[in-house]
Design a protein around this motif. Structure first.
Motif, short mmCIF file in Angstrom:
data_model
loop_
_atom_site.label_atom_id
_atom_site.label_comp_id
_atom_site.label_asym_id
_atom_site.label_seq_id
_atom_site.Cartn_x
_atom_site.Cartn_y
_atom_site.Cartn_z
N ASP A 1 42.10 36.03 36.99
CA ASP A 1 41.81 35.08 38.08
C ASP A 1 40.77 34.07 37.63
OD1 ASP A 1 41.83 33.85 40.52
OD2 ASP A 1 40.53 35.32 41.50
N LEU A 2 41.19 33.17 36.76
CA LEU A 2 40.30 32.10 36.33
C LEU A 2 40.13 31.08 37.45
CD1 LEU A 2 41.63 31.45 32.71
CD2 LEU A 2 39.73 32.90 33.42
N PHE A 3 38.90 30.69 37.71
CA PHE A 3 38.57 29.61 38.63
C PHE A 3 38.99 29.90 40.08
CE2 PHE A 3 39.48 27.88 34.40
CZ PHE A 3 38.20 27.43 34.06
N GLY A 4 39.25 31.18 40.40
CA GLY A 4 39.43 31.58 41.79
C GLY A 4 40.74 31.18 42.43
N ARG A 5 41.78 30.95 41.64
CA ARG A 5 43.05 30.57 42.26
C ARG A 5 43.63 31.73 43.07
NH1 ARG A 5 48.53 30.72 41.64
NH2 ARG A 5 48.35 32.25 39.96
N LEU A 6 43.65 32.92 42.46
CA LEU A 6 44.22 34.06 43.16
C LEU A 6 43.32 34.54 44.30
CD1 LEU A 6 45.62 36.09 40.13
CD2 LEU A 6 46.85 34.57 41.68
N SER A 7 42.00 34.57 44.07
CA SER A 7 41.10 35.01 45.13
C SER A 7 41.10 34.02 46.29
CB SER A 7 39.68 35.18 44.57
OG SER A 7 39.20 33.94 44.04
N GLY A 8 41.24 32.72 45.97
CA GLY A 8 41.34 31.73 47.04
C GLY A 8 42.59 31.91 47.88
#
Length: 498
Positions: free
Chosen positions: A156-163
């Protein structure tokens, strides 16, 4: 296909991979801040309060209880329970909430490693060039059997999935709030329909008494006409008034039937399977505490839903911004492969693959024709739209509370004046009948006086219904409950008949 071997990675590649892993979980989404909305210190139409102002925070999850119980009506209590159990709109809202929870779970699953197993053969024939042979050399077809487990994981680089997961979670919370709004609207609609029917029952009771009075009057005038004491004009007028009263009574019956059918639909029942016994509406006065705008409006589920929609839109801005940065996908396979099925699960047939079979582990689009910028612009515009919709929802909530506070206050004053009007009309009717018997006035004066009594009584009953419905509307506008103990209803008795 030959077995792929694991080769030592260069130090630079190891360093790059470690740096990318450190970025895992970093988000480029803008920091979300709840929007500031101009909140008055107190409601304009409510009594002054000395409580201090405080900012509103959604508290729609707090229990509201059976707010309709303040009316102390067992019939209404039963109808509210029936509606919650069977109303189709509420069932649909629950289904939408279930869909949102499933999407949230799907977004969460995307952050976890994906593991699978596979088994099967591959038939292939390598080209002579791939084997270092002459162009006309003959190569044999081979069958390769595989039995292996595969794993895939996107860092999850740069929060794409967490976002994406945060947006799905906020969408779930929004749907929970919308379910609460649907539930509150249903409960209020049931109470509104119920009090409308009771108001029509009270009006019908007036006409029952009026028809009886005018029937008795007609019989009296018929005897006097037969005896030659009066002319036919008074008798014709009496017959006209009796027929008009019966016509009005039938009109009320038609309105009640339609209202009863509407209530049946709210309960999730066919109109043919539902009936409500007649019960005239009693006059009631329930003090609903308005409180502070910031303290009570924060409990409205529609405001909570609008706020969470805005938070989800903010999270999706981060997802759109993350599209500008690299994506790292780790893949691998571990298992067995052999030229024959009998040799597949032997120790010597072990194999593994680390890295994608197709493409690269680290990817970054260089040119996409403006697709990423368009996605970011769309996310920002969606946030602006949800922000404006949130502010409009808050303003509409303020208006609804103020409208109903003003309505209840003025209805209370109007009731006092209307009671005096009813009393004066009844006295005028008694005097007109007395003077008619003494021959001082014509029968037309009696009819005018009785019409006035009925009109003033109808107005009083209508005000009773409006007051009950305005109370329900105010409770709904305030979010459906109180943080303090529920107020007690003041029942003044049934509406006065003529």
């Amino acid at each position: 296909m030959q077995n792929q071997l694991l080769f030592p990675l260069p130090r630079r590649a190891i360093g790059l991979l470690a740096s990318l892993l450190l970025l895992a979980g970093c988000s480029v989404a803008p920091t979300y801040q709840k929007p500031s909305v101009a909140t008055p210190a107190a409601f304009k139409e409510a009594p002054a309060t000395d409580a201090a102002w405080k900012p509103a925070e959604p508290a729609d999850q707090l229990p509201r209880g059976d707010w309709w119980s303040v009316f102390h009506d067992p019939q209404l209590d039963r109808l509210e329970r029936d509606a919650v159990e069977a109303n189709p709109n509420l069932v649909a809202a629950a289904a939408r909430l279930g869909q949102a929870r499933a999407l949230e779970q799907s977004a969460h699953a995307a952050r976890l490693p994906q593991v699978g197993v596979g088994f099967g053969p591959t038939r292939q024939r390598p080209s002579p060039a791939s084997q270092g042979l002459a162009a006309d050399a003959d190569t044999r077809s081979t069958t390769l059997w595989r039995g292996q487990a595969t794993v895939a994981y996107e860092v999850d680089l740069f929060g794409r999935l967490s976002g994406t997961e945060d947006a799905a979670r906020l969408d779930t919370e929004r749907n929970e709030a919308l379910f609460g709004a649907t539930l509150l609207a249903l409960q209020a609609d049931v109470a509104q329909a119920y009090f409308l029917i009771r108001e029509l029952d009270a009006a019908q009771a007036l006409y029952v008494d009026t028809v009886k009075l005018r029937s008795d009057t007609l019989r009296l005038l018929q005897r006097r006409f037969d005896e030659g004491d009066i002319d036919e004009l008074d008798l014709a007028r009496a017959r006209s008034e009796l027929a008009a009263a019966r016509s009005e009574s039938l009109g009320l019956a038609r309105q009640r039937a339609v209202a009863e059918h509407a209530l049946a639909i709210l309960l999730g029942k066919p109109p043919a399977e539902f009936s409500l016994p007649a019960q005239p509406l009693a006059r009631m006065a329930i003090p609903v505490p308005a409180g502070l705008p910031s303290a009570l409006l924060e409990r409205r589920p529609d405001i909570a839903a609008a706020e969470r929609a805005m938070a989800a839109a903010n999270a999706r801005i981060g997802v759109a911004q993350a599209a500008w940065f690299p994506r790292l996908a780790l893949t691998g396979a571990l298992g067995y492969e052999a030229g024959g099925l009998g040799d597949l699960f032997k120790y010597a047939s072990r194999s593994f693959v680390l890295g994608p079979l197709v493409g690269t582990a680290l990817s970054l689009p260089v040119f996409d024709g403006g697709a990423r910028q368009a996605g970011l612009d769309q996310a920002r515009a969606a946030y602006a739209e949800d922000s404006a919709r949130y502010r409009q929802t808050v303003l509409q909530a303020f208006r609804e509370v103020e409208d109903n506070l003003a309505g209840l206050r003025l209805l209370g004053e109007q009731h006092g004046e209307q009671d005096q009007a009813v009393a004066a009309a009844e006295r005028a009717a008694r005097l007109a009948r007395l003077q008619y018997r003494e021959g001082a006035v014509s029968y037309l004066n009696v009819l005018d006086a009785e019409r006035s009594v009925l009109q003033q009584q109808r107005t009083a009953v209508s005000l009773d219904g409006e007051r009950a419905r305005a109370t329900v509307n105010l409770i709904r506008a305030l979010g459906g409950g109180w943080t303090a103990a529920a107020p007690q209803a003041a029942i003044n008795g049934p509406a006065r008949g003529g």
